[in-house]
Design a protein around this motif. Structure first.
Motif: not given
Length: 241
Positions: A173-186, A232-241
């Motif tokens: 059981c894991n989560t993937v936490a995106p940073g700002l991603t180029a989607t319609e939501r953004l 929790e796997i962050l995929v955020d371009g380093g935004n939470n370093i």
């Protein structure tokens, strides 16, 4: 032995008609999984399913009856990717009781119910992957996304706790936490000039692509990720370093 394959596995991706979840469904399919996507919009899910060549089902995950029907139609689920539309933006003081309740049902309880529905089969087969798409705001709350901040944090900790119970059964059981991603939501949250200014504060100096977040989801679904759970796997371009 071929690595990073999902042949013979069946995946269910909710909110899978667009954005990150659509990209995840595509990558799971490309790794050999039999994929079903779900969305509350019949038109969107039909178009996405035809594009991907997968099964598409209509379900509003805020509704317990829809979840029960979705799981019955999907059949065996080896890989569950949990995704739901983000709650609307506002200041914390502006959220109504109804707004909190909608966020609770759509974001948190949908994750609880979906996981609960697939776990018995996963545990019986001794193999399963539960992956929720959350957000970097779990760690760095956004002032204007109070409901999302709270509910996605709750999903994260629920899956961390669930991981403690089911790891011995071959279920992760894991989560993937995106940073700002180029989607319609953004695009709906930021005007173009605001978006350009925000990019300058991201170490990678750009927004992520849905496929980049999807790659983390797809990896967590594989046999090679069997010893990764409760993370929790962050995929955020380093935004939470």
């Amino acid at each position: 032995m071929t690595l990073f394959r999902l042949d013979g596995k069946r995946a269910l991706v909710t909110g899978g008609s667009k954005g990150i979840a659509f990209a995840a469904a595509q990558q799971l399919r490309d790794l050999g999984a039999e994929v079903t996507i779900a969305s509350r919009s019949a038109g969107n899910v039909q178009a996405a399913a035809e594009q991907l060549g997968v099964q598409g089902l209509v379900a509003d995950v805020s509704n317990p009856g829809d979840i029960a029907s979705l799981l019955a139609q999907a059949g065996q689920v080896d890989i569950l990717v949990i995704n739901a539309g983000g709650p609307p933006p506002s200041l914390p003081s502006q959220v109504t009781e109804d707004g909190w309740q909608k966020g609770f049902q759509t974001t948190f309880m949908s994750a609880v119910r979906l996981a609960e529905g697939v776990l018995p089969g996963m545990r019986e087969r001794g193999w399963g992957r539960i992956i929720a798409i959350t957000s970097q705001t779990v760690n760095s709350p956004s002032l204007t996304l109070p409901v999302s901040n709270a509910m996605r944090a709750a999903v994260t900790n629920h899956l961390r706790t669930l991981a403690l119970e089911v790891a011995k059964d071959g279920v992760t059981c894991n989560t993937v936490a995106p940073g700002l991603t180029a989607t319609e939501r953004l695009q709906s949250l930021y005007k173009p000039d605001e978006a350009e200014a925000i990019k300058k504060n991201i170490p990678a100096q750009r927004f992520g692509q849905p496929q980049e977040v999807a790659a983390a989801i797809a990896f967590l679904a594989t046999n090679e990720a069997a010893y990764i759970t409760g993370q929790e796997i962050l995929v955020d371009g380093g935004n939470n370093i």
